[in-house]
Design a protein around this motif. Structure first.
Motif, mmCIF file in Angstrom:
data_model
loop_
_atom_site.group_PDB
_atom_site.id
_atom_site.type_symbol
_atom_site.label_atom_id
_atom_site.label_comp_id
_atom_site.label_asym_id
_atom_site.label_seq_id
_atom_site.Cartn_x
_atom_site.Cartn_y
_atom_site.Cartn_z
ATOM 1 N N GLY A 15 0.790 -1.221 0.000
ATOM 2 C CA GLY A 15 0.000 0.000 0.000
ATOM 3 C C GLY A 15 0.823 1.273 0.000
ATOM 4 N N GLN A 16 2.117 1.133 0.315
ATOM 5 C CA GLN A 16 2.989 2.301 0.325
ATOM 6 C C GLN A 16 3.596 2.533 -1.061
ATOM 7 O OE1 GLN A 16 3.204 4.293 3.200
ATOM 8 N NE2 GLN A 16 1.495 2.901 3.606
ATOM 9 N N THR A 17 4.365 3.623 -1.177
ATOM 10 C CA THR A 17 5.000 3.975 -2.444
ATOM 11 C C THR A 17 6.450 3.515 -2.469
ATOM 12 O OG1 THR A 17 3.575 5.904 -2.767
ATOM 13 C CG2 THR A 17 5.675 5.887 -3.943
ATOM 14 N N ALA A 18 6.821 2.819 -3.531
ATOM 15 C CA ALA A 18 8.209 2.391 -3.735
ATOM 16 C C ALA A 18 8.860 3.317 -4.751
ATOM 17 C CB ALA A 18 8.254 0.951 -4.239
ATOM 18 N N THR A 19 10.068 3.756 -4.435
ATOM 19 C CA THR A 19 10.791 4.662 -5.323
ATOM 20 C C THR A 19 12.151 4.077 -5.656
ATOM 21 O OG1 THR A 19 9.672 6.588 -4.375
ATOM 22 C CG2 THR A 19 11.678 6.989 -5.646
ATOM 23 N N PHE A 20 12.449 3.995 -6.935
ATOM 24 C CA PHE A 20 13.712 3.457 -7.420
ATOM 25 C C PHE A 20 14.482 4.581 -8.114
ATOM 26 C CE2 PHE A 20 12.402 -0.966 -6.955
ATOM 27 C CZ PHE A 20 11.025 -0.855 -7.002
ATOM 28 N N SER A 92 25.105 6.713 -27.106
ATOM 29 C CA SER A 92 25.407 6.600 -28.522
ATOM 30 C C SER A 92 24.746 5.315 -29.034
ATOM 31 C CB SER A 92 26.912 6.597 -28.755
ATOM 32 O OG SER A 92 27.201 6.583 -30.143
ATOM 33 N N SER A 93 25.505 4.387 -29.574
ATOM 34 C CA SER A 93 24.912 3.141 -30.095
ATOM 35 C C SER A 93 25.002 2.000 -29.105
ATOM 36 C CB SER A 93 25.617 2.751 -31.394
ATOM 37 O OG SER A 93 25.474 3.753 -32.375
ATOM 38 N N THR A 94 25.347 2.295 -27.876
ATOM 39 C CA THR A 94 25.535 1.263 -26.843
ATOM 40 C C THR A 94 24.356 1.275 -25.883
ATOM 41 O OG1 THR A 94 27.923 1.530 -26.971
ATOM 42 C CG2 THR A 94 27.051 0.442 -25.024
ATOM 43 N N VAL A 95 23.862 0.085 -25.580
ATOM 44 C CA VAL A 95 22.801 -0.062 -24.587
ATOM 45 C C VAL A 95 23.444 -0.268 -23.221
ATOM 46 C CG1 VAL A 95 20.904 -1.518 -23.800
ATOM 47 C CG2 VAL A 95 21.206 -1.051 -26.252
ATOM 48 N N VAL A 96 22.980 0.490 -22.242
ATOM 49 C CA VAL A 96 23.513 0.389 -20.887
ATOM 50 C C VAL A 96 22.367 0.058 -19.937
ATOM 51 C CG1 VAL A 96 24.755 1.567 -19.038
ATOM 52 C CG2 VAL A 96 25.306 2.065 -21.429
ATOM 53 N N PHE A 97 22.572 -0.954 -19.119
ATOM 54 C CA PHE A 97 21.630 -1.304 -18.064
ATOM 55 C C PHE A 97 22.237 -0.934 -16.716
ATOM 56 C CE2 PHE A 97 18.206 -3.633 -20.005
ATOM 57 C CZ PHE A 97 18.731 -4.197 -21.155
ATOM 58 N N GLY A 98 21.373 -0.537 -15.790
ATOM 59 C CA GLY A 98 21.806 -0.430 -14.412
ATOM 60 C C GLY A 98 21.921 -1.807 -13.799
ATOM 61 N N GLY A 99 22.499 -1.886 -12.613
ATOM 62 C CA GLY A 99 22.718 -3.163 -11.973
ATOM 63 C C GLY A 99 21.472 -3.792 -11.370
ATOM 64 N N GLY A 100 20.394 -3.018 -11.304
ATOM 65 C CA GLY A 100 19.141 -3.551 -10.796
ATOM 66 C C GLY A 100 18.916 -3.289 -9.320
ATOM 67 N N THR A 101 17.652 -3.136 -8.948
ATOM 68 C CA THR A 101 17.236 -2.970 -7.554
ATOM 69 C C THR A 101 16.184 -4.025 -7.238
ATOM 70 O OG1 THR A 101 17.610 -0.575 -7.587
ATOM 71 C CG2 THR A 101 16.131 -1.447 -5.885
ATOM 72 N N ARG A 102 16.420 -4.748 -6.178
ATOM 73 C CA ARG A 102 15.452 -5.773 -5.751
ATOM 74 C C ARG A 102 14.432 -5.155 -4.820
ATOM 75 N NH1 ARG A 102 17.226 -11.727 -4.975
ATOM 76 N NH2 ARG A 102 17.157 -11.339 -7.215
ATOM 77 N N LEU A 103 13.172 -5.252 -5.190
ATOM 78 C CA LEU A 103 12.087 -4.752 -4.357
ATOM 79 C C LEU A 103 11.531 -5.870 -3.490
ATOM 80 C CD1 LEU A 103 10.031 -2.579 -3.499
ATOM 81 C CD2 LEU A 103 8.579 -3.388 -5.381
ATOM 82 N N THR A 104 11.507 -5.623 -2.199
ATOM 83 C CA THR A 104 10.869 -6.537 -1.248
ATOM 84 C C THR A 104 9.640 -5.844 -0.684
ATOM 85 O OG1 THR A 104 12.997 -7.523 -0.662
ATOM 86 C CG2 THR A 104 11.166 -7.866 0.857
ATOM 87 N N VAL A 105 8.516 -6.514 -0.771
ATOM 88 C CA VAL A 105 7.272 -5.991 -0.210
ATOM 89 C C VAL A 105 7.039 -6.715 1.117
ATOM 90 C CG1 VAL A 105 4.821 -5.610 -0.563
ATOM 91 C CG2 VAL A 105 6.386 -5.534 -2.519
ATOM 92 N N LEU A 106 7.225 -6.000 2.195
ATOM 93 C CA LEU A 106 7.230 -6.604 3.540
ATOM 94 C C LEU A 106 5.836 -7.009 3.997
ATOM 95 C CD1 LEU A 106 9.715 -4.039 5.070
ATOM 96 C CD2 LEU A 106 10.234 -6.383 4.354
#
Lengths: 106, 120
Positions: A15-20, A92-106
């Motif tokens: 029910g809360q807001t998650a921010t990444f 430029s012509s390279t795709v870059v991904f971030g390392g990722g964030t794991r969301l846990t819903v308690l």
């Protein structure tokens, strides 16, 4: 080389807001996309061009990008939102991904 | 509906080759750029190769440049990834994905992935 930095984890109550956050030099000058990946599944696109939602993605998902930081927000977070979230941009012509964030819903 | 189905993964010894395929359906394949993205066990996403809709332009991550070749057969709606001189660090799930035809196009359709294991 261009890099995108994401915090490794985020936790939120139902029910809360998650921010990444996703940080990169002058990231606001680029378009950012966000992907959700649940365990054992393929990624799915949840936000593209900073703040657009593909068909079928709930309005609870929103994005913003300015300066050096892009954000993905999930309002009224549900247990089904528990997943890894990756940001992505083009350098430029390279795709870059971030390392990722794991969301846990308690 | 739109679908991507990868095949060709398996167990291979270091230094050997493997060819992945991705069959597309439900959309006009020849209209879209395509990508191969991999994910090592417990790790994040890495885009290793991209190809334009007509196959004229290709781009590779530095980690695979000179060893991997992306190609496509628009008459058969199929994307390929030829992987030569495989290394243990190439072990991953390989996904094919479809690019959007917009500025800063994202990856709006993903396959289920095919696992590549590199081990002696």
């Amino acid at each position: 080389s261009f890099e995108l930095t994401q915090p490794p984890s985020e936790s939120v109550s139902p029910g809360q807001t998650a921010t990444f956050t996703c940080s990169g030099e002058k990231l606001g000058d680029k378009y950012v996309a966000w992907y959700q990946q649940k365990p054992g599944q393929s990624p799915i696109l949840v936000i593209y061009q900073d703040n657009k939602r593909p068909s079928g993605i709930p309005e609870r998902f929103s994005g913003f990008n300015s300066g050096d930081t892009a954000t993905l927000t999930i309002s009224e977070t549900q247990a089904v939102d528990e997943a890894d979230y990756y940001c992505q941009a083009w350098d430029s012509s390279t795709v870059v991904f971030g390392g990722g964030t794991r969301l846990t819903v308690l | 509906q739109m679908q991507l189905v990868e095949s060709g993964g398996g167990v291979v010894q270091p230094g050997r080759s493997l060819r992945l395929s991705c069959a597309a359906s439900g959309f006009t394949f020849s209209n879209y750029g395509m990508r191969w993205v991999r994910q090592a066990p417990g790790k994040g996403l890495e885009c290793v190769a991209l190809i334009s809709n007509d196959g004229d332009d290709e781009y590779y991550a530095d980690s695979v440049k000179g060893r991997f070749t992306i190609s496509r057969d628009n008459s058969k709606n199929t994307l390929f990834l030829q992987m030569n001189n495989l290394r243990p660090e190439d072990a991953a799930v390989y996904y094919c994905s479809k690019g959007q035809n917009v500025v800063g196009g994202a990856f709006d359709l993903w396959g289920q992935g095919t696992m590549v294991t590199v081990s002696s």
